[in-house]
Design a protein around this motif. Structure first.
Motif, PDB file in Angstrom:
ATOM      1  N   GLY A 197       0.833  -1.209   0.000  1.00 10.14           N
ATOM      2  CA  GLY A 197       0.000   0.000   0.000  1.00 10.14           C
ATOM      3  C   GLY A 197       0.857   1.245   0.000  1.00 10.14           C
ATOM      4  O   GLY A 197       1.919   1.287  -0.634  1.00 10.14           O
ATOM      5  N   LYS A 225      -3.037   3.964   3.088  1.00  8.02           N
ATOM      6  CA  LYS A 225      -3.949   2.962   2.537  1.00  8.02           C
ATOM      7  C   LYS A 225      -3.180   1.649   2.537  1.00  8.02           C
ATOM      8  O   LYS A 225      -2.209   1.484   1.786  1.00  8.02           O
ATOM      9  CB  LYS A 225      -4.389   3.322   1.122  1.00  8.02           C
ATOM     10  CG  LYS A 225      -5.295   2.279   0.479  1.00  8.02           C
ATOM     11  CD  LYS A 225      -5.673   2.677  -0.948  1.00  8.02           C
ATOM     12  CE  LYS A 225      -6.524   1.596  -1.623  1.00  8.02           C
ATOM     13  NZ  LYS A 225      -6.887   1.962  -3.010  1.00  8.02           N
ATOM     14  N   LEU A 227      -3.060  -2.406   2.067  1.00  2.00           N
ATOM     15  CA  LEU A 227      -3.721  -3.518   1.389  1.00  2.00           C
ATOM     16  C   LEU A 227      -3.762  -4.734   2.297  1.00  2.00           C
ATOM     17  O   LEU A 227      -2.763  -5.074   2.945  1.00  2.00           O
ATOM     18  CB  LEU A 227      -2.991  -3.845   0.096  1.00  2.00           C
ATOM     19  CG  LEU A 227      -2.817  -2.677  -0.880  1.00  2.00           C
ATOM     20  CD1 LEU A 227      -2.070  -3.126  -2.132  1.00  2.00           C
ATOM     21  CD2 LEU A 227      -4.159  -2.062  -1.236  1.00  2.00           C
ATOM     22  N   ASP A 233      -8.777  -3.355   1.927  1.00  2.00           N
ATOM     23  CA  ASP A 233      -7.827  -2.318   2.319  1.00  2.00           C
ATOM     24  C   ASP A 233      -8.333  -1.594   3.562  1.00  2.00           C
ATOM     25  O   ASP A 233      -9.533  -1.551   3.848  1.00  2.00           O
ATOM     26  CB  ASP A 233      -7.576  -1.314   1.188  1.00  2.00           C
ATOM     27  CG  ASP A 233      -8.824  -0.562   0.750  1.00  2.00           C
ATOM     28  OD1 ASP A 233      -9.299   0.295   1.515  1.00  2.00           O
ATOM     29  OD2 ASP A 233      -9.311  -0.802  -0.370  1.00  2.00           O
ATOM     30  N   ARG A 235      -7.940   2.226   5.333  1.00  2.00           N
ATOM     31  CA  ARG A 235      -7.538   3.599   5.042  1.00  2.00           C
ATOM     32  C   ARG A 235      -7.687   4.440   6.315  1.00  2.00           C
ATOM     33  O   ARG A 235      -8.650   4.285   7.064  1.00  2.00           O
ATOM     34  CB  ARG A 235      -8.402   4.188   3.923  1.00  2.00           C
ATOM     35  CG  ARG A 235      -8.495   3.301   2.704  1.00  2.00           C
ATOM     36  CD  ARG A 235      -9.339   3.906   1.604  1.00  2.00           C
ATOM     37  NE  ARG A 235      -9.666   2.912   0.590  1.00  2.00           N
ATOM     38  CZ  ARG A 235     -10.174   3.188  -0.605  1.00  2.00           C
ATOM     39  NH1 ARG A 235     -10.420   4.443  -0.927  1.00  2.00           N
ATOM     40  NH2 ARG A 235     -10.440   2.224  -1.468  1.00  2.00           N
TER      41      ARG A 235
END
Length: 344
Positions: A197, A225, A227, A233, A235
């Motif tokens: 990410g 963010k 993954l 994901d 955030r």
């Protein structure tokens, strides 16, 4: 005409800006693109925080009410023209002045983006360099938990070198006169991208010179963010310092009056969101945002959860339920929203 299916699918799934997708090769290294999306919203709000088409961190409260509205205002259109290393981009939506819902439901277009890019330089109006775009959750409510987000578009000059960005941005002061806004706001950002990410840190420095207050203030943003698994994901963003109008729109102004003296107050705001793909067709995001100021003791929070079905690579439909709370006024409203979005 050259249409990239991969671009359209990515835009439908992941883009909140609706950047151009229809591409025309004009020869001599010239490209013209058109894009955007159409979005229909059916929104019901029930509670003592009055109806809004999307929540921001305003503190207006009232009597209990129950309202439902249908609208297409988030729909937008954009175009870009590329000639070699030079690219120009413009985008409008329909959150301009309100029209009449009695007969024709007209709403004025509103400029969102208008900028020029050349090599590593960007000049024009777009998202502030202080704003972490990758940290914004996928929501039906436009922008989602604004209460915890850095959220602002404005004219700027930005230079990008690898993961570093540096910008001079419009120095508009809110809450007091702005006749001495002579120095631009300064923003620096570093973005680190990896297979897992991305993480970013940003700093904002401003000179406030208004109504007797002459002070340099700063704010900081940490965002990411991350993954998880094949598609999921997480955030997040955290904002601290004295960002004023840059964070949690409507929560506070750049200059306030405290003990009959002008002052700039500290804001602490954050968001967190987790997006999960149930299958190739279904996905959900659960999100939360919170903000609090240190002088006026304003406190806002918002949560929501949605379910979105991808009907085609270009079309999705979804439902979202959530709550917006003005904690310092002991007021809140619950909302239920249905949306359909067609990415052009």
């Amino acid at each position: 005409m050259k249409i990239s299916t991969l671009t359209l699918i990515a835009s439908a799934l992941f883009s909140s800006s609706g950047y151009a997708a229809y591409e025309f090769e004009l020869g001599d290294n010239n490209t013209l693109k058109f894009g955007g999306y159409l979005k229909a919203d059916i929104r019901h709000v029930d509670g003592n925080v009055p109806y809004r088409p999307f929540w921001i961190a305003t503190g207006t409260t009232g009597e209990d009410a129950s309202q439902t509205h249908f609208n297409m205002r988030e729909s937008r259109f954009n175009a870009s023209y590329t000639h070699g290393k030079v690219m120009g981009f413009v985008e409008v939506d329909f959150y301009g002045s309100d029209g009449s819902e009695a007969v024709v439901n007209n709403y004025d277009p509103r400029l969102r983006h208008a900028f020029i890019k050349y090599d590593n330089w960007l000049v024009g109006q777009t998202w502030s360099t202080f704003m972490p775009l990758k940290a914004i959750p996928e929501t039906l409510d436009f922008g989602g938990p604004h209460v915890g987000e850095a959220f602002i578009r404005q004219t700027q000059i930005r230079y990008t070198y690898g993961g570093f960005q540096f910008a001079l941005e419009n120095p508009e002061t809110t809450g007091a006169d702005n006749k001495n806004d002579s120095l631009p706001d300064v923003v620096g950002r570093y973005i680190h991208k990896a297979d897992w990410g991305e993480l970013a840190v940003a700093a904002l420095v401003r000179q406030l010179d208004s109504d007797g207050l002459d002070k340099t203030v700063a704010a900081f943003n940490l965002s990411g963010k991350l993954l998880i698994g094949e598609k999921d994901d997480f955030r997040f963003q955290v904002n601290v310092g004295k960002p004023g109008r840059y964070v949690a729109p409507g929560l506070t102004t750049d200059v306030i009056t405290h003990d009959d003296q002008p002052a700039a107050e500290e804001t602490t705001a954050y968001t967190a969101a987790y997006r999960h793909f149930w299958s190739e067709s279904y996905r959900s995001t659960v999100f939360y945002g919170h903000a609090k100021t240190d002088i006026q003791n304003r406190e806002r929070q918002m949560w929501g959860v949605n379910l979105i079905k991808q009907l085609t690579p270009y079309l999705w439909a979804g439902v979202e339920v959530g709550n917006y709370e003005v904690s310092d006024a002991n007021a809140d409203s619950t909302y239920l929203q249905f949306s359909v979005k067609y990415t052009l």
